[in-house]
Motif scaffolding. Structure first.
Motif, mmCIF file in Angstrom:
data_model
loop_
_atom_site.group_PDB
_atom_site.id
_atom_site.type_symbol
_atom_site.label_atom_id
_atom_site.label_comp_id
_atom_site.label_asym_id
_atom_site.label_seq_id
_atom_site.Cartn_x
_atom_site.Cartn_y
_atom_site.Cartn_z
ATOM 1 N N ILE A 233 47.205 42.263 40.221
ATOM 2 C CA ILE A 233 47.842 41.590 41.334
ATOM 3 C C ILE A 233 46.979 41.707 42.535
ATOM 4 N N LEU A 234 46.747 40.885 43.490
ATOM 5 C CA LEU A 234 46.410 40.905 44.658
ATOM 6 C C LEU A 234 47.220 40.413 45.819
ATOM 7 N N MET A 235 48.038 41.516 46.367
ATOM 8 C CA MET A 235 48.986 41.139 47.367
ATOM 9 C C MET A 235 48.381 41.150 48.849
ATOM 10 N N SER A 254 54.116 36.752 53.059
ATOM 11 C CA SER A 254 53.653 37.903 52.358
ATOM 12 C C SER A 254 53.685 37.538 50.677
ATOM 13 N N GLY A 255 52.863 37.649 50.151
ATOM 14 C CA GLY A 255 52.904 37.291 48.694
ATOM 15 C C GLY A 255 51.622 38.012 47.739
ATOM 16 N N TYR A 256 51.443 37.333 46.785
ATOM 17 C CA TYR A 256 50.367 37.899 45.504
ATOM 18 C C TYR A 256 49.896 36.850 44.836
ATOM 19 N N TYR A 257 48.474 36.995 44.518
ATOM 20 C CA TYR A 257 48.038 36.129 43.485
ATOM 21 C C TYR A 257 48.021 36.858 42.312
ATOM 22 N N ILE A 258 48.101 36.345 40.788
ATOM 23 C CA ILE A 258 47.678 37.079 39.874
ATOM 24 C C ILE A 258 46.275 36.769 39.697
ATOM 25 N N LEU A 259 45.355 37.687 39.578
ATOM 26 C CA LEU A 259 44.118 37.685 39.614
ATOM 27 C C LEU A 259 43.456 37.704 38.027
ATOM 28 N N ASP A 260 42.613 36.631 37.651
ATOM 29 C CA ASP A 260 42.188 36.637 36.188
ATOM 30 C C ASP A 260 40.642 36.987 36.359
ATOM 31 N N GLY A 261 40.176 37.747 35.360
ATOM 32 C CA GLY A 261 38.626 38.069 35.527
ATOM 33 C C GLY A 261 38.432 39.404 36.082
ATOM 34 N N TYR A 268 35.975 35.822 38.977
ATOM 35 C CA TYR A 268 37.278 36.142 38.983
ATOM 36 C C TYR A 268 38.073 34.732 39.592
ATOM 37 N N THR A 269 39.249 34.591 39.288
ATOM 38 C CA THR A 269 40.054 33.514 39.862
ATOM 39 C C THR A 269 41.361 33.918 40.437
ATOM 40 N N LEU A 270 41.493 33.561 41.538
ATOM 41 C CA LEU A 270 42.901 33.848 42.046
ATOM 42 C C LEU A 270 43.850 32.518 41.614
ATOM 43 N N ASN A 271 45.144 32.965 40.927
ATOM 44 C CA ASN A 271 46.091 31.747 40.563
ATOM 45 C C ASN A 271 47.095 31.465 41.857
ATOM 46 N N GLU A 272 47.955 30.841 41.497
ATOM 47 C CA GLU A 272 48.786 30.285 42.572
ATOM 48 C C GLU A 272 49.451 31.394 43.414
ATOM 49 N N PHE A 273 49.454 31.401 44.903
ATOM 50 C CA PHE A 273 50.018 32.355 45.564
ATOM 51 C C PHE A 273 51.662 32.309 45.597
ATOM 52 N N THR A 274 52.141 33.135 45.211
ATOM 53 C CA THR A 274 53.639 33.377 45.319
ATOM 54 C C THR A 274 54.291 34.503 46.415
ATOM 55 N N GLU A 275 55.361 33.744 47.110
ATOM 56 C CA GLU A 275 55.729 34.542 48.166
ATOM 57 C C GLU A 275 56.669 35.694 47.620
ATOM 58 N N ILE A 276 56.821 37.001 48.113
ATOM 59 C CA ILE A 276 57.535 38.097 47.784
ATOM 60 C C ILE A 276 58.999 37.829 47.829
ATOM 61 N N ASP A 277 59.165 37.513 49.101
ATOM 62 C CA ASP A 277 60.584 37.547 49.616
ATOM 63 C C ASP A 277 60.794 36.149 50.494
ATOM 64 N N ARG A 278 61.955 35.612 50.385
ATOM 65 C CA ARG A 278 62.199 34.182 50.892
ATOM 66 C C ARG A 278 63.015 34.271 52.151
ATOM 67 N N GLY A 279 63.370 35.290 52.587
ATOM 68 C CA GLY A 279 64.317 35.549 53.462
ATOM 69 C C GLY A 279 63.666 35.645 54.813
ATOM 70 N N PHE A 280 64.541 35.601 56.146
ATOM 71 C CA PHE A 280 63.710 35.599 57.431
ATOM 72 C C PHE A 280 63.059 36.786 57.768
ATOM 73 N N ASP A 281 63.259 37.930 57.140
ATOM 74 C CA ASP A 281 62.875 39.231 57.708
ATOM 75 C C ASP A 281 61.959 39.965 56.681
ATOM 76 N N PHE A 282 60.650 39.781 56.386
ATOM 77 C CA PHE A 282 59.895 40.464 55.451
ATOM 78 C C PHE A 282 58.688 40.380 55.939
ATOM 79 N N TYR A 283 57.849 41.440 55.809
ATOM 80 C CA TYR A 283 56.271 41.211 56.010
ATOM 81 C C TYR A 283 55.601 42.753 55.430
ATOM 82 N N ALA A 284 54.422 42.558 55.467
ATOM 83 C CA ALA A 284 53.517 43.816 55.368
ATOM 84 C C ALA A 284 53.833 44.623 54.119
ATOM 85 N N PRO A 285 54.363 44.383 52.827
ATOM 86 C CA PRO A 285 54.567 45.399 52.066
ATOM 87 C C PRO A 285 53.536 46.107 51.469
ATOM 88 N N GLN A 286 53.936 47.279 50.719
ATOM 89 C CA GLN A 286 52.678 48.139 50.274
ATOM 90 C C GLN A 286 53.430 48.488 48.955
#
Ligand code: FRU
Length: 473
Positions: A233-235, A254-261, A268-286
């Motif tokens: 995962i590349l977030m 804020s979101g992630y790619y599933i990375l193949d390779g 390597y390839t990055l698959n589709e970007f997916t958002e981690i959270d769909r609300g109004f207040d979310f950023y910079a996860p670790q």
């Protein structure tokens, strides 16, 4: 100790004397800044039997500005100790902010890697291509205080096609070597991730630049790279991504790619970007791995630069923002699912049964679990916060400008919705749908400690637990 250090420590002590306990909107089971401003979670780790959570902190200003690292620790993620502000921007290499970073634990030692932000004065700088230092710093910590700080990389060490925006080191150990990702902005405004490699934690060489085929935002902040259930995962937290229907509706994402390779090579390839959270207040996860091998994520329950779209009413009370509740990550069908940490169950008081289509008035601090949902459902909180699933669309919206403080509506398309778990904490709502397939986080500002709640559905089984507070000493 230099005189700047002394001055900063004195100012923090003074600022933290301000007692915010009577504020209606203080949260009870979230980590918040004691005063002032909080942003990203930093240095998340499990160290000598305790969880450590550092955070970007501006104790002197509820609107941010000069960044320090504040510090909480806990044995059980419920009973916390506030350890003050161990990392100060008090050296020439970090004097305009001890910016975000991460922890590496090895042989019972804690190594904190962070970005020392420096803004030079006296010229016509734009602070993008010039005028800014983004230094990669290593601070050693005994679990309580910082014992040394060393500048490892400066802008001269980064690739030449980058702007001055390079930051947020996330470091890990793999096969007896050390790796670090840094977020960056290129001179032609493309967000990328730098991958560095080291044999001794001190000397770092560039190994690769990880990027998407097409530009996806001008800057990638707070990168994280980890294995999760056999996927890589590349977030990232990209800035400058255009809204597309219900996607990317916030100012930054804020979101992630599933990375193949192999991310260590160009293969390597990055698959589709997916958002981690769909609300109004979310950023910079670790994320970090705990002693039970759980991949735990915490995010900032907030975003920068939200004005003029919406705001937070707590600013006038001298503080702003909080961290999200920690979530455990797993992969289901090539997607990250997020579950609130089990430990939160220890906060549950006696369960209440909530009947459908009836209104209740309750203390605004509870967990609500709604199962066996059929067809459409509407949950109404504080009369004007609407959580709804209708025609394959899940929506969180505010029908009243004051309650949402300018927040309007956020949605995600979903082909079913049979379970909703809500955590409501005086001025925050976190919604986990279908066991964490989607999550929405938001702030809201009810005017009373008690709020009305109503569930409209014909079949659902509802359980509501009023929740105890964290203990913080
Ligand atoms: C993300 C961020 C990071 C930076 C920090 C400064 O919110 O902009 O990139 O290190 O905040 O507080």
């Amino acid at each position: 100790m230099n005189s700047l250090t002394k001055h900063l420590e004195k100012s923090i002590k003074l600022a933290e004397k301000n007692n915010l306990h009577n504020d209606l909107w203080r949260l009870s089971f979230h980590l918040m800044p004691p005063v002032g401003w909080l942003n990203d979670p930093n240095g998340l780790c499990y160290f000598k039997g305790e969880y450590h959570i550092f955070f970007q902190y501006s104790p002197l200003n509820a609107n941010g500005e000069l960044k320090f690292w504040g510090h909480y620790k806990s044995k059980d993620l419920i009973n916390w100790q506030y350890l003050g502000v161990p990392l100060l921007p008090d050296q020439p290499f970090d004097c305009h902010g001890a910016y975000s970073g991460s922890a590496l634990i090895e042989d019972d030692k804690m190594y904190l890697y962070y970005t020392g932000n420096v803004k030079y004065t006296g010229e016509n700088y734009d602070y993008i291509n010039n005028g800014r230092g983004s230094n990669t710093i290593l601070a050693t910590c005994d679990g309580n205080v910082i014992t040394s700080k060393k500048c490892l990389l400066t802008n001269d060490d980064y690739p030449k096609n980058l702007t001055c925006h390079v930051r947020d080191p996330k470091v890990w150990k793999e096969d007896n070597q050390y790796y670090m990702v840094l977020g960056a902005r290129t001179k032609d405004d493309k967000g990328v991730v730098l991958l560095y490699n080291s044999l001794d934690k001190i000397n770092w060489t560039l190994k690769n630049i990880i990027e998407s085929k097409n530009t996806f935002g001008y800057m990638w902040e707070c990168p994280d790279l980890f294995k999760l259930d056999n996927e890589t995962i590349l977030m990232i937290s990209p800035q400058g991504v255009e809204k597309q229907g219900y996607k990317y509706e916030n100012i930054y994402q804020s979101g992630y790619y599933i990375l193949d390779g192999d991310y260590k090579t160009s293969n390597y390839t990055l698959n589709e970007f997916t958002e981690i959270d769909r609300g109004f207040d979310f950023y910079a996860p670790q994320t970090f791995l705990d002693n039970n091998n759980r991949r735990i994520l915490a995010g900032w329950l907030g975003l920068p630069d939200i004005e003029p779209f919406y705001t937070n009413k707590t600013i006038e009370n001298g503080w702003q923002h909080a961290l999200t509740i920690p979530r455990v990550l797993n992969i289901v069908d090539k997607k990250i699912y997020q579950q609130p940490i089990e430990e939160l169950k220890n906060l549950r008081k006696d369960k209440l049964n909530i009947k459908n289509n009836e209104e209740y008035n309750l203390d605004c601090c509870f967990e609500l679990l709604i199962e066996d949902i059929s067809n459409n459902i509407t949950i109404t909180l504080a009369d004007n916060a609407i959580i709804q699933y209708e025609n394959n669309l899940f929506t969180l919206k505010f029908n009243n400008k004051d309650l949402g403080c300018g927040r309007t509506s956020r949605s995600v398309e979903l082909n079913h919705c049979n379970k909703i778990q809500l955590f409501v904490d005086y001025s925050s709502i976190e919604i986990f749908i279908n066991d964490g397939e989607e999550v929405f986080s938001t702030r809201f500002y009810p005017t009373e400690k008690n709020i009305n709640i109503k569930i409209n559905n014909s079949t659902s089984k509802n359980s509501l637990w009023p929740l105890d507070s964290f203990s913080i000493i």
